[in-house]
Enzyme design. Structure first.
Site, PDB file in Angstrom:
ATOM      1  N   CYS A 198       0.870  -1.184   0.000  1.00 54.68           N
ATOM      2  CA  CYS A 198       0.000   0.000   0.000  1.00 54.68           C
ATOM      3  C   CYS A 198       0.901   1.227   0.000  1.00 54.68           C
ATOM      4  O   CYS A 198       2.083   1.139  -0.329  1.00 54.68           O
ATOM      5  CB  CYS A 198      -0.998  -0.015   1.155  1.00 54.68           C
ATOM      6  SG  CYS A 198      -0.323   0.243   2.805  1.00 54.68           S
ATOM      7  N   ASN A 239       2.262   1.479   4.412  1.00 57.80           N
ATOM      8  CA  ASN A 239       2.406   0.233   5.160  1.00 57.80           C
ATOM      9  C   ASN A 239       2.004   0.370   6.628  1.00 57.80           C
ATOM     10  O   ASN A 239       2.599  -0.226   7.506  1.00 57.80           O
ATOM     11  CB  ASN A 239       3.835  -0.299   5.028  1.00 57.80           C
ATOM     12  CG  ASN A 239       4.004  -1.751   5.477  1.00 57.80           C
ATOM     13  OD1 ASN A 239       5.070  -2.113   5.963  1.00 57.80           O
ATOM     14  ND2 ASN A 239       3.002  -2.585   5.324  1.00 57.80           N
ATOM     15  N   CYS A 255      -1.765   0.852   7.228  1.00 62.04           N
ATOM     16  CA  CYS A 255      -3.207   0.572   7.275  1.00 62.04           C
ATOM     17  C   CYS A 255      -3.555  -0.665   6.460  1.00 62.04           C
ATOM     18  O   CYS A 255      -3.789  -1.738   7.001  1.00 62.04           O
ATOM     19  CB  CYS A 255      -4.029   1.772   6.784  1.00 62.04           C
ATOM     20  SG  CYS A 255      -3.980   3.214   7.870  1.00 62.04           S
ATOM     21  N   ARG A 256      -3.603  -0.503   5.146  1.00 65.43           N
ATOM     22  CA  ARG A 256      -4.126  -1.566   4.291  1.00 65.43           C
ATOM     23  C   ARG A 256      -3.222  -2.784   4.175  1.00 65.43           C
ATOM     24  O   ARG A 256      -3.680  -3.918   4.344  1.00 65.43           O
ATOM     25  CB  ARG A 256      -4.443  -1.012   2.897  1.00 65.43           C
ATOM     26  CG  ARG A 256      -5.542   0.041   2.924  1.00 65.43           C
ATOM     27  CD  ARG A 256      -5.702   0.700   1.590  1.00 65.43           C
ATOM     28  NE  ARG A 256      -4.525   1.538   1.291  1.00 65.43           N
ATOM     29  CZ  ARG A 256      -4.309   2.134   0.136  1.00 65.43           C
ATOM     30  NH1 ARG A 256      -5.158   1.982  -0.862  1.00 65.43           N
ATOM     31  NH2 ARG A 256      -3.241   2.885  -0.043  1.00 65.43           N
ATOM     32  N   SER A 257      -1.962  -2.588   3.831  1.00 69.63           N
ATOM     33  CA  SER A 257      -1.116  -3.759   3.589  1.00 69.63           C
ATOM     34  C   SER A 257      -0.807  -4.566   4.856  1.00 69.63           C
ATOM     35  O   SER A 257      -0.820  -5.803   4.789  1.00 69.63           O
ATOM     36  CB  SER A 257       0.158  -3.400   2.813  1.00 69.63           C
ATOM     37  OG  SER A 257       0.934  -2.459   3.504  1.00 69.63           O
ATOM     38  N   ASP A 300      -8.037   3.755   0.782  1.00 69.26           N
ATOM     39  CA  ASP A 300      -7.194   4.092   1.924  1.00 69.26           C
ATOM     40  C   ASP A 300      -8.065   4.696   3.025  1.00 69.26           C
ATOM     41  O   ASP A 300      -8.652   5.758   2.843  1.00 69.26           O
ATOM     42  CB  ASP A 300      -6.125   5.093   1.494  1.00 69.26           C
ATOM     43  CG  ASP A 300      -5.039   5.274   2.536  1.00 69.26           C
ATOM     44  OD1 ASP A 300      -5.259   4.886   3.715  1.00 69.26           O
ATOM     45  OD2 ASP A 300      -3.979   5.812   2.191  1.00 69.26           O
TER      46      ASP A 300
END
Length: 154
Positions: free
Chosen positions: A7, A10, A12-14, A123
């Protein structure tokens, strides 16, 4: 077999994708067959833990990502990982720009493995808690789809 989730920063999402995918692998009995990591295309949060909101949302679903630390995508990742999967089209563009020509990795979007109408994991950083819940819903669908894909032999 190894999978890298990417993401922007690195946090939140990934890292959430990493945690959710690890759980999906464990449920399938594949936790010893696939190595998993996550990173970001940017360097803003190097060494930092995932966003507290991402940690809380994941924890509510039984996924602990508190021990993960942010790192940045490097060209060598494309040589070491079988799948390098981004969260959105901006991530994908940055990944493709960095990918060495001789790299063996499949580079694409994570939601390509999900049966959802969206192509990008949004995001949630600047939004509210509901954004993290939506991200988790998408990531759970994608994790299950990716495990299915790997079990079928690619």
């Amino acid at each position: 077999m190894n999978v890298l989730f990417v993401c922007l920063g690195n946090i939140c999402r990934s890292p959430t994708a990493e945690g959710v995918f690890r759980r999906a692998l464990a449920r399938a009995g594949w936790q010893d067959r696939v190595e998993v990591d996550s990173c970001g295309v940017g360097d803003w949060h190097l060494g930092k833990a995932p966003d507290p909101r991402a940690q809380a949302a994941a924890r509510q679903r039984g996924v602990d990502i508190s021990g993960l630390r942010a790192r940045q995508l490097v060209p060598e990742d494309f040589m070491e990982y079988d799948y390098v999967l981004g969260m959105d089209h901006d991530n994908l563009r940055a990944m493709l720009a960095m990918k060495p020509e001789q790299a063996r990795a499949h580079v694409g979007l994570l939601l390509d493995f999900a049966d959802v109408s969206e192509s990008e994991v949004p995001d949630p950083y600047y939004g509210g808690d509901d954004g993290f819940e939506h991200v988790l819903n998408l990531l759970e669908a994608a994790a299950d789809g990716l495990v299915d894909h790997l079990q079928r032999g690619r």
